[in-house]
Design a protein around this motif. Structure first.
Motif, PDB file in Angstrom:
ATOM      1  N   ALA A   1       0.801  -1.228   0.000  1.00 15.72           N
ATOM      2  CA  ALA A   1       0.000   0.000   0.000  1.00 15.72           C
ATOM      3  C   ALA A   1       0.830   1.272   0.000  1.00 15.72           C
ATOM      4  O   ALA A   1       0.363   2.318  -0.431  1.00 15.72           O
ATOM      5  CB  ALA A   1      -0.944   0.001   1.195  1.00 15.72           C
ATOM      6  N   TYR A   2       2.042   1.216   0.510  1.00  9.28           N
ATOM      7  CA  TYR A   2       2.865   2.416   0.604  1.00  9.28           C
ATOM      8  C   TYR A   2       3.797   2.539  -0.590  1.00  9.28           C
ATOM      9  O   TYR A   2       4.339   1.549  -1.084  1.00  9.28           O
ATOM     10  CB  TYR A   2       3.720   2.381   1.872  1.00  9.28           C
ATOM     11  N   GLY A   3       4.007   3.785  -1.006  1.00  9.45           N
ATOM     12  CA  GLY A   3       5.095   4.081  -1.928  1.00  9.45           C
ATOM     13  C   GLY A   3       6.328   4.438  -1.124  1.00  9.45           C
ATOM     14  O   GLY A   3       6.618   3.837  -0.096  1.00  9.45           O
ATOM     15  N   THR A   4       7.026   5.474  -1.562  1.00  8.51           N
ATOM     16  CA  THR A   4       8.239   5.864  -0.840  1.00  8.51           C
ATOM     17  C   THR A   4       8.002   6.999   0.144  1.00  8.51           C
ATOM     18  O   THR A   4       8.891   7.316   0.936  1.00  8.51           O
ATOM     19  CB  THR A   4       9.340   6.278  -1.823  1.00  8.51           C
ATOM     20  N   ALA A   5       6.814   7.617   0.133  1.00  8.15           N
ATOM     21  CA  ALA A   5       6.561   8.721   1.068  1.00  8.15           C
ATOM     22  C   ALA A   5       6.705   8.279   2.512  1.00  8.15           C
ATOM     23  O   ALA A   5       7.154   9.051   3.364  1.00  8.15           O
ATOM     24  CB  ALA A   5       5.164   9.308   0.822  1.00  8.15           C
ATOM     25  N   VAL A   6       6.360   7.036   2.807  1.00 13.97           N
ATOM     26  CA  VAL A   6       6.459   6.538   4.176  1.00 13.97           C
ATOM     27  C   VAL A   6       7.913   6.477   4.651  1.00 13.97           C
ATOM     28  O   VAL A   6       8.196   6.450   5.844  1.00 13.97           O
ATOM     29  CB  VAL A   6       5.787   5.148   4.285  1.00 13.97           C
ATOM     30  N   LEU A   7       8.844   6.488   3.707  1.00 18.75           N
ATOM     31  CA  LEU A   7      10.271   6.455   4.032  1.00 18.75           C
ATOM     32  C   LEU A   7      10.882   7.848   4.102  1.00 18.75           C
ATOM     33  O   LEU A   7      12.106   7.979   4.211  1.00 18.75           O
ATOM     34  CB  LEU A   7      11.020   5.612   2.991  1.00 18.75           C
ATOM     35  N   ALA A   8      10.046   8.877   4.077  1.00 17.95           N
ATOM     36  CA  ALA A   8      10.545  10.255   4.082  1.00 17.95           C
ATOM     37  C   ALA A   8      11.472  10.555   5.259  1.00 17.95           C
ATOM     38  O   ALA A   8      12.476  11.260   5.077  1.00 17.95           O
ATOM     39  CB  ALA A   8       9.379  11.237   4.050  1.00 17.95           C
TER      40      ALA A   8
ATOM     41  N   VAL B   1       9.410  -2.078  -2.890  1.00 16.00           N
ATOM     42  CA  VAL B   1       9.373  -3.261  -3.761  1.00 16.00           C
ATOM     43  C   VAL B   1       8.440  -4.289  -3.130  1.00 16.00           C
ATOM     44  O   VAL B   1       8.708  -4.780  -2.030  1.00 16.00           O
ATOM     45  CB  VAL B   1      10.775  -3.871  -3.959  1.00 16.00           C
ATOM     46  N   HIS B   2       7.361  -4.603  -3.821  1.00 20.19           N
ATOM     47  CA  HIS B   2       6.386  -5.566  -3.315  1.00 20.19           C
ATOM     48  C   HIS B   2       6.276  -6.752  -4.266  1.00 20.19           C
ATOM     49  O   HIS B   2       5.647  -6.661  -5.324  1.00 20.19           O
ATOM     50  CB  HIS B   2       5.000  -4.924  -3.172  1.00 20.19           C
ATOM     51  N   PRO B   3       6.896  -7.902  -3.934  1.00 24.54           N
ATOM     52  CA  PRO B   3       6.718  -9.100  -4.763  1.00 24.54           C
ATOM     53  C   PRO B   3       5.283  -9.610  -4.641  1.00 24.54           C
ATOM     54  O   PRO B   3       4.771  -9.783  -3.533  1.00 24.54           O
ATOM     55  CB  PRO B   3       7.718 -10.093  -4.171  1.00 24.54           C
ATOM     56  N   ALA B   4       4.651  -9.874  -5.764  1.00 26.21           N
ATOM     57  CA  ALA B   4       3.236 -10.251  -5.765  1.00 26.21           C
ATOM     58  C   ALA B   4       3.074 -11.761  -5.659  1.00 26.21           C
ATOM     59  O   ALA B   4       2.677 -12.446  -6.609  1.00 26.21           O
ATOM     60  CB  ALA B   4       2.548  -9.718  -7.014  1.00 26.21           C
ATOM     61  N   ILE B   5       3.417 -12.279  -4.477  1.00 24.86           N
ATOM     62  CA  ILE B   5       3.135 -13.682  -4.173  1.00 24.86           C
ATOM     63  C   ILE B   5       2.576 -13.758  -2.762  1.00 24.86           C
ATOM     64  O   ILE B   5       2.720 -12.816  -1.972  1.00 24.86           O
ATOM     65  CB  ILE B   5       4.387 -14.583  -4.290  1.00 24.86           C
TER      66      ILE B   5
ATOM     67  N   TYR C   1      -3.277  -0.098  -6.263  1.00 26.74           N
ATOM     68  CA  TYR C   1      -2.549  -1.351  -6.455  1.00 26.74           C
ATOM     69  C   TYR C   1      -2.780  -2.288  -5.271  1.00 26.74           C
ATOM     70  O   TYR C   1      -3.094  -3.478  -5.441  1.00 26.74           O
ATOM     71  CB  TYR C   1      -1.056  -1.061  -6.617  1.00 26.74           C
ATOM     72  N   ALA C   2      -2.655  -1.744  -4.056  1.00 23.07           N
ATOM     73  CA  ALA C   2      -2.838  -2.565  -2.858  1.00 23.07           C
ATOM     74  C   ALA C   2      -4.256  -3.115  -2.773  1.00 23.07           C
ATOM     75  O   ALA C   2      -4.465  -4.259  -2.344  1.00 23.07           O
ATOM     76  CB  ALA C   2      -2.514  -1.748  -1.609  1.00 23.07           C
ATOM     77  N   GLU C   3      -5.230  -2.321  -3.182  1.00 23.68           N
ATOM     78  CA  GLU C   3      -6.613  -2.797  -3.153  1.00 23.68           C
ATOM     79  C   GLU C   3      -6.800  -3.962  -4.118  1.00 23.68           C
ATOM     80  O   GLU C   3      -7.470  -4.955  -3.794  1.00 23.68           O
ATOM     81  CB  GLU C   3      -7.571  -1.661  -3.506  1.00 23.68           C
ATOM     82  N   GLY C   4      -6.196  -3.857  -5.303  1.00 22.03           N
ATOM     83  CA  GLY C   4      -6.286  -4.958  -6.256  1.00 22.03           C
ATOM     84  C   GLY C   4      -5.651  -6.229  -5.735  1.00 22.03           C
ATOM     85  O   GLY C   4      -6.189  -7.330  -5.886  1.00 22.03           O
ATOM     86  N   ILE C   5      -4.482  -6.093  -5.088  1.00 21.35           N
ATOM     87  CA  ILE C   5      -3.809  -7.253  -4.513  1.00 21.35           C
ATOM     88  C   ILE C   5      -4.661  -7.864  -3.404  1.00 21.35           C
ATOM     89  O   ILE C   5      -4.809  -9.091  -3.301  1.00 21.35           O
ATOM     90  CB  ILE C   5      -2.433  -6.843  -3.966  1.00 21.35           C
ATOM     91  N   ALA C   6      -5.244  -7.025  -2.559  1.00 20.41           N
ATOM     92  CA  ALA C   6      -6.060  -7.529  -1.451  1.00 20.41           C
ATOM     93  C   ALA C   6      -7.288  -8.268  -1.961  1.00 20.41           C
ATOM     94  O   ALA C   6      -7.661  -9.324  -1.429  1.00 20.41           O
ATOM     95  CB  ALA C   6      -6.471  -6.375  -0.541  1.00 20.41           C
ATOM     96  N   ILE C   7      -7.927  -7.728  -2.983  1.00 22.12           N
ATOM     97  CA  ILE C   7      -9.100  -8.389  -3.547  1.00 22.12           C
ATOM     98  C   ILE C   7      -8.721  -9.765  -4.086  1.00 22.12           C
ATOM     99  O   ILE C   7      -9.402 -10.771  -3.832  1.00 22.12           O
ATOM    100  CB  ILE C   7      -9.736  -7.522  -4.655  1.00 22.12           C
ATOM    101  N   ALA C   8      -7.624  -9.821  -4.832  1.00 22.89           N
ATOM    102  CA  ALA C   8      -7.200 -11.086  -5.438  1.00 22.89           C
ATOM    103  C   ALA C   8      -6.886 -12.135  -4.381  1.00 22.89           C
ATOM    104  O   ALA C   8      -7.285 -13.301  -4.505  1.00 22.89           O
ATOM    105  CB  ALA C   8      -5.981 -10.855  -6.332  1.00 22.89           C
TER     106      ALA C   8
END
Length: 252
Positions: A100-107, A119-123, A174-181
């Motif tokens: 769910a996070y991009g790089t802003a959380v790493l500010a 980097v989020h591996p989709a598995i 993107y995170a919502e799509g991954i969660a739904i799947a």
């Protein structure tokens, strides 16, 4: 980065994701520096034998690349807390794995000169060496500032994945799509298995395997994904289990 292009990699988060990513990068030639303690030290030891268990501050101190694989609600506070004690180092790569996070959380880390990568591996991670095979069939969502995006892409490739760039503003979708799947698929299989078990089918997970996989393959084909890149083989499973497995939370 040393002269051979290899990194000292430390891992904050000893759940299902961090140790596997560490093992994948070690397999690509990077040197692991340490990992924080987790709830299942035996599992971590099995995939990363002999790796020192240290606290988060020591992981950061030792490492050129810090992988942060912690639960979603813990990530912002962890990054900010380490910044408050001056842990982050200029030029250090800081990579989180949250969908769910991009790089802003790493500010907070970036403000101290660190290089932020998402980097989020989709598995669906199991936390075992079986995931290494799955990574080689997977995509990874990468988000990073333009100047360092090639670094994030290169790390995804070294994990075994094909990188797909996701814009900072698109990470929530993107995170919502991954969660739904993941959540919908798991729920439907569990419901179907329960009904079949009640109907007298002795091993409903095995019984459903070919049906579910062929149905998903057809759905992926209709979505324009089947047969492209690493998707082929992504849904291969180990048929040793009699029933469906519940991967649970990736970070626990």
């Amino acid at each position: 980065m040393n002269r051979a292009g290899r990194l000292g990699v430390g891992i904050i988060g000893a759940g299902r994701v961090g140790p596997v990513m560490g093992a994948a990068l070690a397999g690509a030639g990077h040197a692991l520096t340490g990992i924080t303690a987790g709830a299942d030290d035996e599992r971590v030891e099995a995939i990363l034998p002999g790796l020192p268990v240290v606290d988060a501050l020591e992981v950061v101190r030792r490492s050129e690349l810090v992988i942060i694989a912690v639960p979603h609600d813990e990530l912002p506070g962890l990054v900010a807390g380490l910044a408050e004690v001056g842990a982050w180092q200029p030029g250090q790569l800081v990579l989180h794995t949250d969908a769910a996070y991009g790089t802003a959380v790493l500010a907070p880390a970036a403000a101290r000169g660190a290089i932020p990568l998402a980097v989020h591996p989709a598995i669906a991670f199991t936390g075992t060496s079986m995931d290494l095979r799955q990574l080689s069939h997977a995509y990874a969502a990468v988000t990073a500032p333009p100047a360092v995006l090639p670094i994030a892409q290169a790390i995804a490739v070294e994990l075994g994945c094909e990188p797909i760039v996701i814009a900072e503003d698109d990470r929530a979708a993107y995170a919502e799509g991954i969660a739904i799947a993941t959540e919908f698929s798991r729920s439907i299989v569990e419901q179907a298995a329960s009904l079949l078990r009640g109907a007298g089918v002795p091993h409903p997970g095995s019984y459903l395997s070919a049906l579910v996989h062929s149905t998903v393959d057809q759905a992926l084909g209709a979505a324009g994904s089947a047969g492209a890149g690493p998707v082929a083989g992504l849904f291969e499973v180990d048929h040793d289990d009699d029933d469906t497995s519940d991967a649970g939370e990736d970070y626990e």
